[in-house]
Design an enzyme around this catalytic site. Structure first.
Site, PDB file in Angstrom:
ATOM      1  N   ASN A 109     -21.471 -15.889  88.367  1.00  0.00           N
ATOM      2  CA  ASN A 109     -22.869 -16.215  87.912  1.00  0.00           C
ATOM      3  C   ASN A 109     -23.572 -16.982  89.016  1.00  0.00           C
ATOM      4  OD1 ASN A 109     -23.564 -19.038  86.670  1.00  0.00           O
ATOM      5  ND2 ASN A 109     -21.408 -18.610  86.365  1.00  0.00           N
ATOM      6  N   GLU A 148     -11.680 -13.060  85.040  1.00  0.00           N
ATOM      7  CA  GLU A 148     -12.488 -12.387  83.758  1.00  0.00           C
ATOM      8  C   GLU A 148     -12.153 -10.840  83.789  1.00  0.00           C
ATOM      9  OE1 GLU A 148     -16.418 -11.134  81.906  1.00  0.00           O
ATOM     10  OE2 GLU A 148     -16.240 -12.953  82.589  1.00  0.00           O
ATOM     11  N   CYS A 193     -23.653 -23.645  80.215  1.00  0.00           N
ATOM     12  CA  CYS A 193     -23.677 -22.852  78.927  1.00  0.00           C
ATOM     13  C   CYS A 193     -22.890 -23.326  78.074  1.00  0.00           C
ATOM     14  CB  CYS A 193     -23.655 -21.202  79.489  1.00  0.00           C
ATOM     15  SG  CYS A 193     -21.864 -20.984  79.710  1.00  0.00           S
ATOM     16  N   HIS A 236     -15.123 -22.212  86.622  1.00  0.00           N
ATOM     17  CA  HIS A 236     -15.294 -22.252  88.329  1.00  0.00           C
ATOM     18  C   HIS A 236     -16.207 -23.271  88.629  1.00  0.00           C
ATOM     19  CE1 HIS A 236     -13.950 -17.768  88.872  1.00  0.00           C
ATOM     20  NE2 HIS A 236     -13.000 -18.609  88.789  1.00  0.00           N
ATOM     21  N   HIS A 264     -11.232 -10.987  90.115  1.00  0.00           N
ATOM     22  CA  HIS A 264     -11.830 -12.185  89.351  1.00  0.00           C
ATOM     23  C   HIS A 264     -11.037 -12.299  87.872  1.00  0.00           C
ATOM     24  CE1 HIS A 264     -14.624 -14.365  86.945  1.00  0.00           C
ATOM     25  NE2 HIS A 264     -15.309 -14.753  87.838  1.00  0.00           N
ATOM     26  N   CYS A 290     -23.437 -11.405  79.648  1.00  0.00           N
ATOM     27  CA  CYS A 290     -23.407 -12.838  78.948  1.00  0.00           C
ATOM     28  C   CYS A 290     -25.111 -13.269  78.512  1.00  0.00           C
ATOM     29  CB  CYS A 290     -22.591 -13.643  79.618  1.00  0.00           C
ATOM     30  SG  CYS A 290     -23.036 -15.487  79.126  1.00  0.00           S
TER      31      CYS A 290
END
Length: 404
Positions: A322, A187, A66, A96, A185, A291
């Site tokens: 994701n 984030e 992305c 990741h 995680h 996102c």
């Protein structure tokens, strides 16, 4: 201004724009060499369908790198060129994907742990450069680095920063942030630190799945046990969290890479619980922080699954949130294998794939249709937002080669 503040401000270095035109020209060449694929570009231009012998490959409309991931990689590569003679450290993984992180290590970029500010940080000196990964880092890390006076190169994704702004606003308004994410995680850890607000008095609760959400909603509606609740969410809430006081006003936020449909269900569950308790939703706040790239890849996978596929391969890092959610979607429709690279496909009979339930890599026997070399096979391919195109190409070629 106090003397202590003045000394700290004097050690902070101004941020440097490493994405200079002359630098990015060289960076682009390196990234093309390391990660791009002419085959994948060809398949995209041909409508995302590709035939090799009696194997037909269907690629999702959106997959792979992305913009946020590409930006983070660009900045990390550029930092190495802008600061060729200085030590460069990276906190955790830039993204990741093991292949990308391996390339950075080969460029001499050293690793620092992201879970805690341990003694490893003692070796970082003011002349060093420290890269912040795409997930961001908790505020204590940023404070410590700025106090040291190191050169900070920040690759934090803009979508992640939008979530930070939202939870900071919640904290300023006295609203508890309910964060849909995985507490361990990177984030979510960074987001939770922002949910404490400027004065560190904000409140948050991290809710991982719909079972967590059910327990939260039961408590909101007065049907929970305090001790059981605190035990369930130990390590997943702000210091001193009191469910009897801190669930009066709640605002939803999320880790940007969560499953969109699950986040929507969680939001409705919490809203309904608030309405049942209060009679209205005045104490409930929500803001969509999924996102865009995550949503696009999930939507594209649902579209891909409308094809009569025999098998699906999802390519990406095993610690990629994701990517894991793409696997969760696909396996409800078709036999699915989650692999990190083409090397996981050991033979026509066996694939070393990641099991998202046990969180372990295990050898899986392929479905009979994959092993039947004489039968036409329809293979679906998608990849997480941190997976480079060359790994997707290698997967396609590996499957085709084994079925010759």
């Amino acid at each position: 201004m106090e003397a202590g503040s003045m000394n700290q401000d004097s050690t902070r270095k101004a941020r440097v724009n490493v994405r200079r035109a002359e630098v990015m020209e060289q960076v682009e060449k390196e990234i093309q060499q390391h990660y791009q694929s002419e085959l994948i570009s060809h398949i995209r231009s041909a409508g995302n369908v590709y035939n090799l012998g009696h194997t037909e490959f269907f690629l999702a409309r959106e997959f792979g790198f992305c913009n946020g991931v590409r930006r983070a990689i660009d900045i990390a590569y550029a930092a190495r060129r802008v600061f060729p003679d200085r030590r460069i450290f990276l906190i955790g993984d830039i993204i990741h994907n093991p292949e990308v992180n391996r390339q950075l290590e080969e460029m001499g970029i050293r690793k620092l742990p992201w879970k805690q500010l341990d003694s490893s940080y003692d070796r970082v000196a003011p002349d060093d450069v420290v890269i912040i990964p795409a997930f961001g880092v908790p505020t204590p890390f940023m404070d410590a680095l700025e106090e040291k006076g190191v050169q900070i190169v920040d690759t934090t994704c803009g979508d992640v920063m939008k979530v930070w702004k939202r939870v900071k606003n919640y904290a300023a308004m006295g609203i508890t942030s309910i964060i849909h994410g995985k507490a361990t995680h990177e984030e979510t850890s960074a987001t939770a630190s922002r949910a404490l607000g400027e004065r560190g008095r904000g409140k948050y609760l991290v809710v991982y799945d719909l079972e967590d959400a059910r327990i939260l909603c039961d408590y909101i509606m007065g049907r929970g046990d305090r001790e059981a609740f605190l035990k369930r969410f130990e390590g997943c809430c702000s210091p001193g969290f009191d469910p009897d006081q801190d669930l009066e006003e709640v605002g939803i936020a999320n880790q940007t890479t969560m499953l969109k449909t699950e986040t929507q269900t969680l939001q409705k569950m919490v809203k309904d619980a608030i309405v049942q308790r209060d009679g209205d939703d005045d104490n409930f706040y929500v803001f969509d922080t999924i996102c865009g790239a995550t949503q696009d890849r999930q939507d594209a996978l649902y579209e891909l699954l409308k094809n009569p596929l025999d098998v699906m391969f999802v390519v990406g890092g095993y610690n990629s949130s994701n990517t894991t959610h793409l696997v969760d979607i696909a396996r409800e429709h078709v036999p699915t294998y989650f692999i990190e690279s083409a090397e996981c496909i050991k033979s026509i009979q066996y694939v070393d794939a990641f099991d998202t339930k046990t969180r372990e890599v295990r050898r899986m026997t392929t479905e009979p249709v994959v092993q039947n070399l004489g039968k036409s096979l329809k293979v679906g391919i998608t990849a997480g937002a941190s997976c480079p195109a060359n790994l997707i190409e290698a997967t396609i070629l590996r499957i085709a080669d084994l079925r010759k």
